[in-house]
Write a protein that holds these residues in place. Structure first.
Motif, short mmCIF file in Angstrom:
data_model
loop_
_atom_site.label_atom_id
_atom_site.label_comp_id
_atom_site.label_asym_id
_atom_site.label_seq_id
_atom_site.Cartn_x
_atom_site.Cartn_y
_atom_site.Cartn_z
N ILE A 182 0.83 -1.20 0.00
CA ILE A 182 0.00 0.00 0.00
C ILE A 182 0.87 1.25 0.00
O ILE A 182 1.73 1.43 0.86
N GLU A 183 0.62 2.10 -0.99
CA GLU A 183 1.31 3.39 -1.06
C GLU A 183 0.34 4.45 -0.56
O GLU A 183 -0.78 4.57 -1.07
N THR A 184 0.75 5.18 0.46
CA THR A 184 -0.16 6.16 1.04
C THR A 184 -0.55 7.22 0.01
O THR A 184 0.28 7.65 -0.80
N CYS A 185 -1.80 7.65 0.09
CA CYS A 185 -2.31 8.62 -0.89
C CYS A 185 -2.22 10.04 -0.36
O CYS A 185 -2.80 10.96 -0.94
N THR A 186 -1.51 10.24 0.73
CA THR A 186 -1.40 11.58 1.30
C THR A 186 -0.32 12.42 0.62
O THR A 186 -0.20 13.61 0.89
N SER A 187 0.45 11.79 -0.23
CA SER A 187 1.50 12.53 -0.93
C SER A 187 0.93 13.63 -1.81
O SER A 187 -0.14 13.48 -2.42
N ASN A 188 1.64 14.75 -1.89
CA ASN A 188 1.20 15.88 -2.71
C ASN A 188 1.23 15.58 -4.20
O ASN A 188 0.67 16.34 -5.01
N ARG A 189 1.88 14.50 -4.59
CA ARG A 189 1.96 14.20 -6.02
C ARG A 189 0.65 13.62 -6.56
O ARG A 189 0.49 13.48 -7.77
N PHE A 190 -0.28 13.30 -5.65
CA PHE A 190 -1.59 12.81 -6.08
C PHE A 190 -2.60 13.96 -6.07
O PHE A 190 -2.65 14.73 -5.12
N ASN A 191 -3.41 14.06 -7.14
CA ASN A 191 -4.54 14.99 -7.07
C ASN A 191 -5.70 14.27 -6.40
O ASN A 191 -5.61 13.09 -6.03
N SER A 192 -6.84 14.97 -6.23
CA SER A 192 -7.96 14.41 -5.48
C SER A 192 -8.48 13.11 -6.08
O SER A 192 -8.76 12.14 -5.36
N LEU A 193 -8.64 13.08 -7.41
CA LEU A 193 -9.13 11.88 -8.06
C LEU A 193 -8.14 10.73 -7.90
O LEU A 193 -8.53 9.59 -7.61
N GLN A 194 -6.86 11.02 -8.08
CA GLN A 194 -5.84 9.98 -7.94
C GLN A 194 -5.80 9.43 -6.51
O GLN A 194 -5.57 8.24 -6.30
N LYS A 195 -6.01 10.33 -5.54
CA LYS A 195 -6.04 9.87 -4.15
C LYS A 195 -7.19 8.91 -3.91
O LYS A 195 -7.04 7.90 -3.21
N MET A 196 -8.33 9.21 -4.48
CA MET A 196 -9.49 8.33 -4.32
C MET A 196 -9.22 6.97 -4.96
O MET A 196 -9.51 5.92 -4.38
N VAL A 197 -8.67 6.99 -6.16
CA VAL A 197 -8.35 5.74 -6.86
C VAL A 197 -7.34 4.93 -6.05
O VAL A 197 -7.47 3.71 -5.90
N GLN A 198 -6.31 5.60 -5.55
CA GLN A 198 -5.28 4.92 -4.76
C GLN A 198 -5.87 4.31 -3.50
O GLN A 198 -5.51 3.20 -3.10
N LEU A 199 -6.80 5.02 -2.87
CA LEU A 199 -7.44 4.51 -1.66
C LEU A 199 -8.24 3.25 -1.95
O LEU A 199 -8.22 2.29 -1.18
N ILE A 200 -8.93 3.23 -3.07
CA ILE A 200 -9.72 2.05 -3.45
C ILE A 200 -8.79 0.87 -3.73
O ILE A 200 -9.04 -0.27 -3.28
N LYS A 201 -7.70 1.12 -4.44
CA LYS A 201 -6.72 0.06 -4.70
C LYS A 201 -6.14 -0.48 -3.40
O LYS A 201 -5.97 -1.69 -3.22
N SER A 202 -5.85 0.43 -2.46
CA SER A 202 -5.30 0.03 -1.17
C SER A 202 -6.28 -0.83 -0.39
O SER A 202 -5.89 -1.77 0.31
N SER A 203 -7.56 -0.53 -0.54
CA SER A 203 -8.59 -1.28 0.18
C SER A 203 -8.69 -2.72 -0.33
O SER A 203 -8.85 -3.66 0.46
N PHE A 204 -8.57 -2.91 -1.65
CA PHE A 204 -8.55 -4.27 -2.20
C PHE A 204 -7.33 -5.03 -1.71
O PHE A 204 -7.41 -6.21 -1.36
N TYR A 260 -10.06 4.81 6.63
CA TYR A 260 -10.85 4.63 5.41
C TYR A 260 -10.58 3.27 4.78
O TYR A 260 -11.50 2.57 4.33
N ILE A 261 -9.32 2.89 4.75
CA ILE A 261 -8.95 1.59 4.17
C ILE A 261 -9.58 0.45 4.97
O ILE A 261 -10.07 -0.53 4.40
N ASN A 262 -9.59 0.59 6.27
CA ASN A 262 -10.18 -0.43 7.13
C ASN A 262 -11.68 -0.58 6.84
O ASN A 262 -12.20 -1.70 6.74
N ILE A 263 -12.35 0.54 6.70
CA ILE A 263 -13.80 0.51 6.43
C ILE A 263 -14.08 -0.07 5.04
O ILE A 263 -14.96 -0.93 4.86
N LEU A 264 -13.34 0.40 4.04
CA LEU A 264 -13.59 -0.04 2.66
C LEU A 264 -13.20 -1.50 2.42
O LEU A 264 -13.70 -2.12 1.48
N SER A 265 -12.32 -2.05 3.26
CA SER A 265 -11.90 -3.44 3.09
C SER A 265 -12.67 -4.39 4.00
O SER A 265 -12.31 -5.56 4.13
#
Length: 393
Positions: free
Chosen positions: A57-79, A102-107
């Protein structure tokens, strides 16, 4: 029972410390404990008895992610997390820090999902306006899907219920706790800071506002030349804080000890000080009280007010306030301090509070006794009972 602890890292921090204490307790009592961490290069500062698993899991809090990318990354992390939970047949999954909540809830599968809040989310929502993890809509939508949401204080409970509309029946108040191993740390070296040392503990981050403490301490030093300030913690602000000391002409009065044995310093301290923009329920303050160190803190949003015993009837304070278990001073201005500017009123008041504890024995003795009394309420034996009730529900 198979218990998962979900947390990005085990580096120094209050949530990380709590995850260590909780996980170690359940490992010692015959459960299988697994720590699912993010894929980062951070050093693991806290040792744990459970099995540490470095996920992909790569954290989505990095500034290199925009809002949409953060959401996508969070979903991937949950799987990804769901696969780990299934592999180790997790019965109870406890998460720390917002992203992993969020990852705990989504998984979530058949296991019990326990999330925990270690910050005042509304304050972080204002500070980090571009981070959707703190947005009201996200918190209000996702957190009620936890089986149990653990909050640290009554203030946090009321915020989650009234502002974020999380049902009260879903929440439990469980404060941080003090372990009995604090006194086991060996004496490292001969104490060289005198009898008037003020201790500040926390990561060197803008939210902790150590520059305000340094500036306030410059006032204390003018009145008491033997005063010393020791700042414990690590972070990106180190060089900046050293420059503040230079501008205040107190380089020889302030020491930066890094991330080290806090107990050693607290055993010798005359006072403990905190001036964060926001604090949910700081472990470092509880540990200071365990050693009988008088506590001084600004009236910031969060659990500090509750720990020192601020009356619910007391509004925002404007001078030194002597509470039952500690001393409160006015909250600092929200803008960053000007390094070379004149001290603001709030900094002078904080400096005066430190001076009183350092020079007035009656005040020192009173709050030394009150700190020891207050620490009893946060012993492991008392707090772990609350965790046992939640985990076994």
């Amino acid at each position: 029972m198979n218990i998962a602890i979900l947390i990005p890292e085990l580096a120094g921090g209050g949530a990380e410390r709590t995850s260590q204490i909780v996980g170690n307790y359940y490992a010692e009592h015959g459960n299988k404990v697994y720590y699912f961490l993010a894929n980062t290069r951070e050093r693991q500062d806290y040792s744990v008895l459970g099995k540490v698993i470095r996920t992909n899991i790569e954290t989505c809090t990095s500034n290199r992610f925009n809002s949409l990318q953060k959401m996508v990354q969070l979903i991937k992390s949950s799987f990804e997390m769901r696969r780990w939970k299934r592999k180790y047949k997790i019965d109870v999954s406890i998460s720390f820090m917002e992203e992993f909540n969020y990852i705990n809830i989504l998984s979530k599968g058949r296991e019990k999902v326990i999330t925990s809040i270690h910050s005042m989310l509304s304050a972080y929502e204002k500070m980090y306006t571009n981070n959707w993890l703190y947005k009201k809509w996200a918190v209000s939508f996702f957190y009620p899907k936890s089986d149990i949401l653990v909050v640290m204080s009554r203030i946090s409970f009321d915020e989650m219920k009234d502002y974020y509309r999380v049902p009260a029946k879903k929440m439990r108040i469980v404060p941080n706790m003090i372990t009995n191993d604090l006194t086991l740390a060996p004496e490292e070296e001969q104490w060289g800071y005198g009898t008037k040392a003020v201790i500040c503990v926390g990561r060197l981050h803008p939210v902790k506002q150590q520059e305000r403490i340094i500036r306030a301490f410059s006032y204390t030093c003018m009145k008491e030349p033997d005063a010393r300030l020791i700042i414990l913690g690590k972070g990106e602000q180190l060089e900046y804080l050293k420059s503040v000391c230079e501008r205040c002409h107190i380089v020889d009065k302030v020491s930066f000890a890094g991330f080290t044995n806090v107990s050693y310093y607290l055993k010798h301290a005359r006072a403990f000080v905190m001036a964060s923009k926001v604090e949910c329920f700081p472990n470092s303050m509880l540990e200071a009280m365990y050693f009988g160190v008088p506590v001084i803190t600004t009236d910031s949003p969060g659990g500090c007010q509750e720990i020192v015993g601020k009356s619910n009837r007391t509004g925002r304070i404007h001078s030194i306030t002597f509470c039952k278990y500690g001393i409160l001073t006015p909250v600092m201005p929200s803008e960053r301090a000007k390094i070379s500017g004149s001290l603001v009123e709030q900094e002078i008041i904080l400096g005066e509070a430190m001076l009183k504890v350092l020079t007035e024995d009656e005040i020192y003795k009173k709050y030394r006794e009150q700190s020891l009394k207050r620490a009893e309420a946060y012993s492991v034996d008392r707090v772990i009972e609350k965790w046992n009730h939640i985990v076994s529900l």
